[in-house]
Design an enzyme around this catalytic site. Structure first.
Site, PDB file in Angstrom:
ATOM      1  N   GLY A 261      -7.057   5.295  -9.907  1.00 24.79           N
ATOM      2  CA  GLY A 261      -5.244   5.709  -8.611  1.00 24.79           C
ATOM      3  C   GLY A 261      -4.269   3.843  -9.606  1.00 24.79           C
ATOM      4  O   GLY A 261      -4.548   2.624 -10.200  1.00 24.79           O
TER       5      GLY A 261
ATOM      6  N   ASN B 113      -4.175  -2.239  -1.227  1.00 25.34           N
ATOM      7  CA  ASN B 113      -4.502  -0.725  -1.300  1.00 25.34           C
ATOM      8  C   ASN B 113      -5.077   0.563  -1.201  1.00 25.34           C
ATOM      9  O   ASN B 113      -4.331   1.316  -0.858  1.00 25.34           O
ATOM     10  CB  ASN B 113      -4.668  -1.210  -2.852  1.00 25.34           C
ATOM     11  CG  ASN B 113      -4.258   0.089  -3.778  1.00 25.34           C
ATOM     12  OD1 ASN B 113      -3.547   0.446  -3.508  1.00 25.34           O
ATOM     13  ND2 ASN B 113      -5.650   0.399  -4.003  1.00 25.34           N
TER      14      ASN B 113
ATOM     15  N   TYR C 256      -0.272  10.744   8.439  1.00 20.95           N
ATOM     16  CA  TYR C 256       0.282  10.034   7.320  1.00 20.95           C
ATOM     17  C   TYR C 256       0.920   8.727   7.246  1.00 20.95           C
ATOM     18  O   TYR C 256       1.030   7.210   7.201  1.00 20.95           O
ATOM     19  CB  TYR C 256       0.409  10.775   5.396  1.00 20.95           C
ATOM     20  CG  TYR C 256       0.389   9.845   4.826  1.00 20.95           C
ATOM     21  CD1 TYR C 256      -1.079   8.625   4.252  1.00 20.95           C
ATOM     22  CD2 TYR C 256       0.985   9.882   3.404  1.00 20.95           C
ATOM     23  CE1 TYR C 256      -1.122   7.874   2.791  1.00 20.95           C
ATOM     24  CE2 TYR C 256       1.151   8.887   2.273  1.00 20.95           C
ATOM     25  CZ  TYR C 256      -0.073   8.493   2.055  1.00 20.95           C
ATOM     26  OH  TYR C 256       0.286   7.627   0.796  1.00 20.95           O
TER      27      TYR C 256
ATOM     28  N   ASP D 242     -15.976  -0.868   2.147  1.00 23.34           N
ATOM     29  CA  ASP D 242     -15.939  -0.128   3.366  1.00 23.34           C
ATOM     30  C   ASP D 242     -14.658  -0.503   4.320  1.00 23.34           C
ATOM     31  O   ASP D 242     -14.861  -1.758   5.235  1.00 23.34           O
ATOM     32  CB  ASP D 242     -16.096   0.751   4.422  1.00 23.34           C
ATOM     33  CG  ASP D 242     -16.242   1.448   5.525  1.00 23.34           C
ATOM     34  OD1 ASP D 242     -14.983   0.862   5.604  1.00 23.34           O
ATOM     35  OD2 ASP D 242     -17.260   1.696   6.398  1.00 23.34           O
TER      36      ASP D 242
END
Length: 262
Positions: free
Chosen positions: A18, A87, A153, A60
């Site tokens: 992505g 990101n 979110y 992580d």
């Protein structure tokens, strides 16, 4: 102008796919040495292996010890850090009445705590060279305006927005030449949508159903009438990473085809 970040060292989290992948490739094409981190090892290795000077590290972003190790490995391999692209993120949709506390906390851990830890551990190495640097935190248009069924979110991305501004002021007060900005993508074709709108499986690569759904969404809600691509965000990140944005800090770079102003 080629070589806009020539000789710089960049660290891109969530760089296996992505927007993260596009950022890693764009920075490398302009001369940067790039550390790609992710939990998708096979994809991450492939991305880093295709770069002129790339390094992949499993990472992580919610694990503070892992951050310390990643920054130490970056220093050992390249000796410095000039660009940090925080990101890595996840998107979990659904009604606030149905979202579990565990999922809310997991999303906050990745999207907010991951950014906090990146700044906490990356900034000292960035300051060490004395040349300053650029920290770029990935927020979203969901960090600027609310959206039904995306309360968790939106909360996480709004936190990234204000955290960025506070750190920008802290760095300015320290006169460390480090600029800190946030990027706010709109409807961009990436796998994160699979867990937001329920298309395909997590990590799927441009699943046809996702692509068609995003085309329809963009056609109805984006003034430019089309969805964006990861490369559109990567171009903005490159600008923030380069000397061309030397007078920009604490800012919000919105790349959304006009979605947030409709």
């Amino acid at each position: 102008m080629p070589g806009r970040v020539e000789g710089k060292v960049a660290l891109v989290t969530g760089g296996a796919s992505g927007i993260g992948r596009a950022c890693a490739e764009r920075l490398a094409a302009e001369g940067a040495k790039v550390v790609v981190t992710d939990v998708q090892d096979e994809k991450g290795e492939a991305v880093a292996g295709a770069l002129p000077e790339g390094l992949y590290l499993r990472h992580d972003v919610t694990d503070e010890d892992a951050w310390a190790k990643v920054v130490a490995a970056t220093a050992d391999r390249f000796g410095r850090l000039d660009i940090l692209v925080n990101n890595a993120g996840i998107g979990l949709g659904g009604s606030v009445l149905e979202m579990s506390l565990a999922d809310f906390r997991r999303q906050m851990a990745v999207n907010v705590e991951g950014v906090f830890l990146g700044v906490k551990h990356g900034l000292p190495l960035m300051r060490k060279s004395g040349d300053g640097g650029s920290i770029i935190n990935m927020s979203s248009v969901a960090g600027l305006k609310g959206a039904a069924s995306l309360a968790g979110y939106c909360a996480s991305k709004g936190a990234v927005r204000l955290f960025t501004k506070a750190v920008a002021l802290e760095c300015a007060q320290a006169q460390d030449k480090v600029r800190v900005n946030s990027v706010h993508p709109g409807i961009i074709e990436t796998p994160i949508w699979d867990t937001i709108i329920g298309t395909g499986g997590p990590g799927a690569n441009a699943a046809p159903e996702r692509s068609a759904t995003l085309d329809a969404m963009a056609g109805m809600t984006v003034p430019l009438g089309m969805k964006g691509l990861p490369a559109d965000i990567a171009d903005g990140v490159l600008w923030l990473a380069s000397a061309e944005s030397r007078y920009v800090t604490g800012a919000e770079l919105v790349i959304d085809g006009g979605f947030s102003v409709r």
